[in-house]
Design a protein around this motif. Structure first.
Motif, PDB file in Angstrom:
ATOM      1  N   THR A  83      -9.820   3.848  -6.298  1.00 31.58           N
ATOM      2  CA  THR A  83      -9.557   3.411  -4.837  1.00 31.58           C
ATOM      3  C   THR A  83     -10.742   4.095  -4.273  1.00 31.58           C
ATOM      4  O   THR A  83     -10.956   3.213  -3.070  1.00 31.58           O
ATOM      5  N   LEU A 112       0.905  -1.081  -0.005  1.00 32.36           N
ATOM      6  CA  LEU A 112       0.517   0.156  -0.363  1.00 32.36           C
ATOM      7  C   LEU A 112       0.951   1.327   0.087  1.00 32.36           C
ATOM      8  O   LEU A 112       0.160   1.920  -0.633  1.00 32.36           O
ATOM      9  N   ALA A 153      -2.466   5.299   0.588  1.00 31.63           N
ATOM     10  CA  ALA A 153      -2.638   5.097  -0.959  1.00 31.63           C
ATOM     11  C   ALA A 153      -3.402   6.157  -1.406  1.00 31.63           C
ATOM     12  O   ALA A 153      -4.071   5.722  -2.911  1.00 31.63           O
ATOM     13  N   ASN A 155      -0.244  -0.197  -5.394  1.00 33.58           N
ATOM     14  CA  ASN A 155      -1.182   0.427  -4.018  1.00 33.58           C
ATOM     15  C   ASN A 155      -2.738  -0.333  -4.521  1.00 33.58           C
ATOM     16  O   ASN A 155      -2.716  -0.204  -3.433  1.00 33.58           O
ATOM     17  N   LEU A 202      -4.340  -3.286  -2.215  1.00 34.16           N
ATOM     18  CA  LEU A 202      -6.177  -2.953  -2.139  1.00 34.16           C
ATOM     19  C   LEU A 202      -6.627  -3.269  -2.357  1.00 34.16           C
ATOM     20  O   LEU A 202      -7.538  -3.817  -1.987  1.00 34.16           O
ATOM     21  N   ILE A 238      -4.141   2.719   4.387  1.00 34.55           N
ATOM     22  CA  ILE A 238      -5.136   2.594   3.290  1.00 34.55           C
ATOM     23  C   ILE A 238      -5.444   4.166   3.366  1.00 34.55           C
ATOM     24  O   ILE A 238      -5.687   4.525   1.931  1.00 34.55           O
TER      25      ILE A 238
END
Length: 398
Positions: free
Chosen positions: A297, A242, A282, A248, A252, A279
């Motif tokens: 994302t 990440l 990222a 990343n 994820l 997280i």
């Protein structure tokens, strides 16, 4: 004429070389046999010689008929002959679909997979390169799998005797076989590929470009495959990735997919502050990479948050709400809509929602999006902003 299809034997005529002559066919000579049968000579001619290129090999494959009866030939001449045939097979592997499928007949693949790894390094390298080119043909993949390509490739990868070049070609072949097949991903995991892939995925190496996608794809394969990933602590690798801008989003996505089917396995690690920070980091990195990565994302987080109120709360008390508010000025309407959906989720699970309202200046920002600003927002954005604003007012009264 009958001699046209007669097999060949080699006899030494002088110290300078070897001449070849035809011999009368016998019940043991099948002129239609593949040229790959020559690799079986190693177990017949030189396995007991200390000077042999196969000296020290304990088990020699011996399942096929021998096409070439080689006598009085030096170990180096044997290797040279094998390299010549391997180069010829490499040329065949570059052929069209018909050539590749004829290469992939059972008798050829059985010989190749049984001998691969026993030949000298130069021959093994040529043969793995040929298999890599065969694996680029989609219609050949099933034939390669059925004859045991995956366990053989994994054995080459984990062997300390395999050179880096052989491992590089073997990994590329394994990637071609497994990238779109859950069944082959599971077979690779069951064959012992996971520890090696994790090791390569942890390094800053060119082979990481293939190892990481394979490892992340295995999450989708089966429960047995995920058990292997869990056993070798691959989740920890996902979490470290990440922080890698190149991987990343891939990492994820693997975490989100694992959480979707086995949340109890993944959740304890996700609740740690270090993981939450990774997280959020990222997400910030993806916003700098462009609208496409950022949108992807956001979609992954919107998949993850509804699956656990604890995870939702962990993100609600992090830097995520402030970052969401700071990004609401995006010109992309879909991104704005996703940000508002994410904001509503974390607001609903925040332990002190009134505090969140004042810390992030939510009311003023939402009023602007709902229609109080100079810029006219898309209707879905205005509706979502108004929906959250109504929730804020209810909380203010309570």
């Amino acid at each position: 004429p009958e001699s046209k299809h007669r097999p060949v034997s080699a006899t030494k005529t002088s110290d300078k070389g070897t001449r070849f002559k035809t011999t009368k066919p016998t019940s043991h000579h099948n002129p239609r046999r593949s040229l790959t049968s020559i690799f079986y000579r190693k177990g017949k001619s030189h396995s007991k010689s200390a000077a042999s290129p196969y000296a020290g090999v304990e088990e020699m494959p011996a399942e096929a008929d021998i096409l070439f009866e080689v006598t009085e030939i030096s170990p180096q001449q044997c290797v040279d002959m094998m390299e010549s045939i391997a180069r010829l097979l490499l040329i065949f592997s570059h052929g069209d679909v018909a050539v590749k499928l004829n290469f992939c007949v059972k008798e050829n693949l059985v010989v190749l997979f049984t001998t691969l790894g026993y030949q000298p390094e130069s021959v093994s390298n040529l043969m793995v390169r040929a298999l890599k080119h065969l694996s680029l043909e989609a219609s050949a993949l099933d034939f390669l799998q059925e004859e045991g390509a995956i366990p053989v490739l994994v054995k080459l990868l984990i062997s300390e005797k395999s050179s880096k070049e052989v491992k590089k070609e073997a990994l590329a072949t394994l990637y071609n076989l497994c990238k779109v097949s859950k069944a082959r991903q599971e077979e690779a995991a069951m064959s012992g590929a996971v520890p090696y892939l994790k090791q390569v995925g942890s390094l800053n190496d060119q082979m990481k470009q293939l190892a990481v996608p394979l490892l992340c794809g295995m999450v989708h394969a089966s429960k047995q495959t995920r058990a292997k990933l869990l056993k070798h602590n691959v989740l920890e690798l996902y979490l470290r990735l990440l922080e890698d801008r190149q991987w990343n989003i891939v990492a994820l996505e693997a975490i989100a997919s694992w959480m979707a089917v086995e949340s109890t396995v993944v959740l304890p690690r996700l609740l740690k502050k270090e993981t939450v920070d990774r997280i959020v980091g990222a997400l910030k990195a993806s916003s700098e990479a462009g609208n496409g990565p950022f949108l992807h994302t956001l979609e992954l987080l919107l998949r993850m948050l509804p699956r656990s109120s604890k995870f939702n709360t962990a993100l609600a008390v992090s830097e995520l709400p402030q970052f969401i508010v700071s990004m609401l000025g995006s010109e992309d309407a879909i991104i704005k809509l996703h940000l508002l959906r994410l904001l509503r989720l974390v607001y609903q699970h925040h332990p002190a929602p009134k505090t969140l309202i004042y810390q992030c200046g939510l009311e003023e920002r939402l009023q602007a999006l709902a229609g109080g600003g100079d810029q006219e927002e898309p209707i879905l954005v205005r509706q979502m902003a108004q929906n959250i604003l109504d929730s804020l007012k209810i909380n203010a009264v309570l």
